[in-house]
Write an enzyme that holds these catalytic residues in place. Structure first.
Site, PDB file in Angstrom:
ATOM      1  CD  GLN A   1       0.952  -4.481 -33.029  1.00 51.95           C
ATOM      2  OE1 GLN A   1       0.027  -4.396 -32.207  1.00 51.95           O
ATOM      3  NE2 GLN A   1       0.862  -5.164 -34.145  1.00 51.95           N
TER       4      GLN A   1
ATOM      5  CD  GLU B   1      20.965  11.812  -3.258  1.00 49.89           C
ATOM      6  OE1 GLU B   1      21.451  11.393  -4.307  1.00 49.89           O
ATOM      7  OE2 GLU B   1      20.722  12.998  -3.047  1.00 49.89           O
TER       8      GLU B   1
ATOM      9  CE  LYS C   1      27.914   4.321  -1.445  1.00 47.30           C
ATOM     10  NZ  LYS C   1      28.239   3.465  -2.561  1.00 47.30           N
TER      11      LYS C   1
ATOM     12  CG  ASP D   1      26.303  -2.186  -5.131  1.00 44.35           C
ATOM     13  OD1 ASP D   1      27.369  -1.652  -5.481  1.00 44.35           O
ATOM     14  OD2 ASP D   1      26.244  -3.321  -4.619  1.00 44.35           O
TER      15      ASP D   1
ATOM     16  CE1 TYR E   1      27.354  17.260  -7.030  1.00 46.02           C
ATOM     17  CE2 TYR E   1      29.062  15.707  -7.702  1.00 46.02           C
ATOM     18  CZ  TYR E   1      28.685  16.903  -7.121  1.00 46.02           C
ATOM     19  OH  TYR E   1      29.650  17.725  -6.614  1.00 46.02           O
TER      20      TYR E   1
ATOM     21  CE  LYS F   1      29.273   0.074   1.507  1.00 47.73           C
ATOM     22  NZ  LYS F   1      29.949   0.067   0.246  1.00 47.73           N
TER      23      LYS F   1
ATOM     24  CB  CYS G   1      40.848 -35.151 -11.060  1.00 46.07           C
ATOM     25  SG  CYS G   1      39.281 -34.802 -11.878  1.00 46.07           S
TER      26      CYS G   1
ATOM     27  CB  CYS H   1      39.543 -38.497 -14.432  1.00 43.75           C
ATOM     28  SG  CYS H   1      40.756 -37.179 -14.320  1.00 43.75           S
TER      29      CYS H   1
ATOM     30  CB  CYS I   1      41.698 -32.165 -13.489  1.00 44.12           C
ATOM     31  SG  CYS I   1      41.870 -33.717 -14.386  1.00 44.12           S
TER      32      CYS I   1
ATOM     33  CB  CYS J   1      39.103 -35.092 -16.949  1.00 46.79           C
ATOM     34  SG  CYS J   1      38.203 -34.629 -15.483  1.00 46.79           S
TER      35      CYS J   1
HETATM   36  S1  IVH Z   1      27.064  11.441  -4.940  1.00 47.39           S
HETATM   37  C1  IVH Z   1      30.979  13.889  -4.650  1.00 47.39           C
HETATM   38  N1  IVH Z   1      24.881  10.021  -4.715  1.00 47.39           N
HETATM   39  O1  IVH Z   1      28.758   5.923  -4.607  1.00 47.39           O
HETATM   40  C2  IVH Z   1      29.868  12.925  -4.448  1.00 47.39           C
HETATM   41  N2  IVH Z   1      26.916   8.868  -5.197  1.00 47.39           N
HETATM   42  O2  IVH Z   1      31.362   6.118  -2.908  1.00 47.39           O
HETATM   43  C3  IVH Z   1      29.450  12.255  -5.677  1.00 47.39           C
HETATM   44  N3  IVH Z   1      26.647   6.445  -5.502  1.00 47.39           N
HETATM   45  O3  IVH Z   1      31.166   7.021  -6.896  1.00 47.39           O
HETATM   46  C4  IVH Z   1      28.652  11.061  -5.489  1.00 47.39           C
HETATM   47  N4  IVH Z   1      24.462   6.389  -5.176  1.00 47.39           N
HETATM   48  O4  IVH Z   1      29.118   5.802  -7.810  1.00 47.39           O
HETATM   49  C5  IVH Z   1      26.214   9.999  -4.938  1.00 47.39           C
HETATM   50  N5  IVH Z   1      22.852   8.893  -4.533  1.00 47.39           N
HETATM   51  C6  IVH Z   1      24.168   8.871  -4.759  1.00 47.39           C
HETATM   52  C7  IVH Z   1      24.863   7.673  -5.035  1.00 47.39           C
HETATM   53  C8  IVH Z   1      26.249   7.719  -5.244  1.00 47.39           C
HETATM   54  C9  IVH Z   1      25.550   5.669  -5.452  1.00 47.39           C
HETATM   55  C10 IVH Z   1      27.998   5.934  -5.775  1.00 47.39           C
HETATM   56  C11 IVH Z   1      28.787   6.708  -6.789  1.00 47.39           C
HETATM   57  C12 IVH Z   1      30.040   7.144  -6.088  1.00 47.39           C
HETATM   58  C13 IVH Z   1      30.100   6.226  -4.924  1.00 47.39           C
HETATM   59  C14 IVH Z   1      30.741   6.958  -3.784  1.00 47.39           C
END
Ligand code: IVH
Length: 666
Positions: A32, A111, A113, A115, A225, A311, A405, A408, A423, A429
């Protein structure tokens, strides 16, 4: 403190509170109190147009005027990472780094990754100046206006925190699971197509032309990055920790590892722990920490040698396929659904999976009684990814796609180039009829919110409505007959009555013409001005409208050539729905700027930038973000940026001040 000073003070305070809330998760004032400061700022800013600042915290709300994304070249290309799936691949990468560095010691930064979709942000003098999508890696879309609505992305960096004068920072834009689930629940209630996963939802959102909608979707972002000519240190990990001090939200759980074992430990820890994160992750990224060593290792054509992605395996289960049933949607598209023995998968019980279409079923040669593998990656809806052939019973029957279908009985059709069966009985329908009525009453269409899907079903079963026009014939007695209370019945009728005032463009959308979404409906309504003109338009005339292609044009003609639809539209007109643009819309709009491509730049005294944008559109012009050879003129206010001025001069593009502009459209 005078008003100007107060604006500066409020902006600084709001940037700080924003950071505390969205980056640090540690708010120090209530929502608020935050809102009160924001309102005060907005109020003061409206009285001081000369203080306009695109990086003010008030700019996070976005605008619902269409924007056109311009393509921007990346200063450094945006590459992807090579993928690995097991410890052996990781070891091979680790050894190749060791060889590449000729035995020199090195550290690996581990670190998450994320998605989502990648974004590149440019800051100059501590201000966010640009946000660009990955695009094809070389050019991306300038989505700055949308990026600015993402609260954890700082618009202005912390004063005196030592950031470089100019740099780029890259990261991922994500839709948190909670927001994704809520959004899909809303879409389901409105019978809109669901997003398959948070990545698609985030990507659809960020590419929306309506930044107000983006602001409402509560996107999140993690940055991972840092790039630039002058970075704080040689360490990637250290640089990101420093970037956090400037105000950025960086990758969670970053850790430096020296040995392969430390890397494996990190992977196995996060493989389970990631399920507690608020956003989707699909692996781990490993990066050589020293930038000097990164440069020594270099790049292949597609990806850096100094980094790799590991992955995670999608969770998978095996279960028996018992039957295939078929669903018919509003457009008549038939979707096969697998019904399976219930099985536990990634924390939920799975009984059904979509089979997409006939080709999908064929590709697995699916048989009833098969044991199928189901996977749940980032998806909410599980996918069938394979069949355990060795478990197929001898007498198993292949799945045969239906040819009529299920609702119907009409023989199904499959159009050229389309995978789905339809359909074709669109006016007879039941699920198609009910679906069309539900679309008609939806909030973004006629907004008859006193009726929901169950009521539509009830009215349909009782024969009260067979099409959208019948809604306007419903009598109170008929509503009451199903035991509805007097008050609710009145509400239903009031809702239906009120819809007669809904503007023409939404009526066009509400008809539910295939492929005609909100945006195309608006374009059609503005161009043809009346339903009469729209229904008489030929494919060629429809395609003359900027933004309308052949598919939509053909679909519109097909719709109006169907005599059932013709009759419905006639009845809607007789019930006095809005069958044309309002007087106000007609006088407002003109084609005085037709064919003109106009850039707005600088600060204005008489109207806001948004108002000028709207004026350009109302008068048939196009507002574009950056100056090019195609720009017709620049609507120039005070303090136009020097680089824009230079470019305009170089290309010989005329500058038009606001008074001249206003007289042009008078
Ligand atoms: S570094 C040159 N760090 O994964 C390297 N990418 O397949 C630059 N992504 O296009 C990427 N987490 O969209 C980096 N901790 C992370 C990431 C990451 C997800 C994605 C990013 C990139 C794709 C690479």
């Amino acid at each position: 403190m005078n008003e100007t000073e107060r604006i500066i003070y409020l902006r600084q305070q709001l940037h700080e509170h924003n950071h505390n809330y969205y980056v640090l998760n540690q708010p120090t004032i209530t929502d608020q109190e935050f809102d009160m400061l924001m309102h005060e700022l907005q109020d003061l800013e409206s009285h001081h147009p000369e203080m306009a600042d695109p990086n003010s915290p008030s700019q996070r709300v976005g605008s619902d005027l269409n924007q056109n994304f311009t393509q921007v070249a990346h200063k450094y290309p945006m590459l992807s990472l090579a993928n690995t799936y097991n410890e052996q691949d990781v070891e091979e990468w680790y050894d190749s780094v060791k060889r590449g560095l000729q035995g020199e010691d090195f550290e690996v930064c581990c670190e998450m990754k994320y998605d989502g979709l990648s974004i590149s942000l440019t800051y100059v003098d501590g201000k966010l100046v640009r946000g660009v999508t990955r695009g094809d890696g070389v050019h991306g879309d300038d989505v700055t206006a949308n990026v600015k609505t993402i609260r954890c992305i700082p618009l202005v960096l912390k004063e005196g925190s030592g950031y470089p004068q100019e740099f780029e920072i890259r990261g991922e834009i994500l839709m948190p699971w909670k927001v994704f689930e809520r959004l899909n629940a809303e879409r389901e209630a409105a019978e809109e197509p669901l997003f398959a996963n948070p990545r698609n939802a985030a990507s659809g959102t960020l590419k929306s032309q309506n930044s107000k909608l983006v602001a409402s979707r509560q996107l999140d972002s993690y940055l991972y990055y840092l790039l630039g000519d002058t970075l704080p240190t040689d360490g990637h990990y250290e640089n990101l920790q420093t970037a956090a001090q400037w105000g950025f939200k960086i990758s969670q759980g970053m850790k430096k590892a020296k040995t392969l074992q430390e890397i494996y430990d990190y992977i196995s820890y996060w493989d389970t722990e990631r399920k507690n994160l608020p956003v989707a992750t699909d692996g781990i990224v490993l990066k050589v920490n020293s930038i000097r060593q990164q440069q020594a290792l270099g790049y292949t054509a597609k990806s850096p040698r100094w980094a790799i992605a590991y992955k995670f395996k999608a969770e998978r289960a095996c279960t028996r396929l018992n039957s295939v049933t078929y669903q018919v949607g509003r457009t008549g598209a038939v979707t096969p659904v697998a019904n399976m023995d219930a099985v536990q998968l990634a924390g939920t019980i799975v009984k059904r999976a979509t089979l997409n279409n006939e080709d999908f079923i064929r590709s697995f040669d699916l048989h009833i009684g098969d044991y199928v593998y189901v996977e749940k990656g980032g998806e909410i809806i599980p996918k069938i990814v394979g069949v355990a052939m060795e478990k197929r019973p001898d007498d198993a029957e292949p799945v045969k796609f239906i040819d009529r279908c299920p609702e119907c009985g009409t023989p199904l059709v499959r159009y050229e180039d389309e995978a789905a069966h339809y359909c074709p009985n669109d006016t007879g329908c039941p699920p198609q009829i009910k679906g069309r009525i539900e679309h008609f009453i939806a909030r973004r269409a006629m907004n008859i919110d006193s009726i929901g899907p169950e009521t539509v079903d009830d009215y349909y079963r009782r024969g009260l409505v067979r099409n959208i026009a019948d809604l306007y014939t419903i009598q109170k007695d008929a509503i009451n007959a199903s035991g509805t209370r007097e008050k609710s019945a009145q509400k239903v009728l009031a809702g239906i009555e009120a819809s007669k005032k809904v503007p023409f463009e939404r009526v066009v959308f509400a008809l539910g013409i295939r492929f005609v979404g909100e945006t195309s409906a608006k374009l059609l309504a503005r161009h043809f001005k009346t339903m009469e003109a729209l229904r008489n338009a030929s494919v060629e005339q429809l395609m003359e409208v900027d933004g309308i292609g052949e598919v939509i044009a053909k679909s519109v003609v097909t719709y109006f050539h169907n005599h059932v639809n013709e009759h419905i539209v006639d009845r809607l007109a007789a019930f006095r729905l809005q069958m044309g643009l309002s007087e106000e819309q007609l006088t407002e709009s003109s084609d005085k700027l037709a064919g003109k491509s106009i850039v707005i730049s600088g600060v204005f005294a008489k109207h806001s930038r948004d108002e000028y944008k709207a004026m350009i559109e109302r008068n048939g012009g196009k507002n574009v973000g950056s100056i090019s050879g195609k720009t017709s003129f620049i609507l120039a206010g005070e303090n136009m940026g020097p680089s824009k001025l230079q470019k305009a001069e170089k290309l010989g593009i005329q500058l038009v001040d606001e008074d001249t502009f206003l007289s042009m459209i008078e």
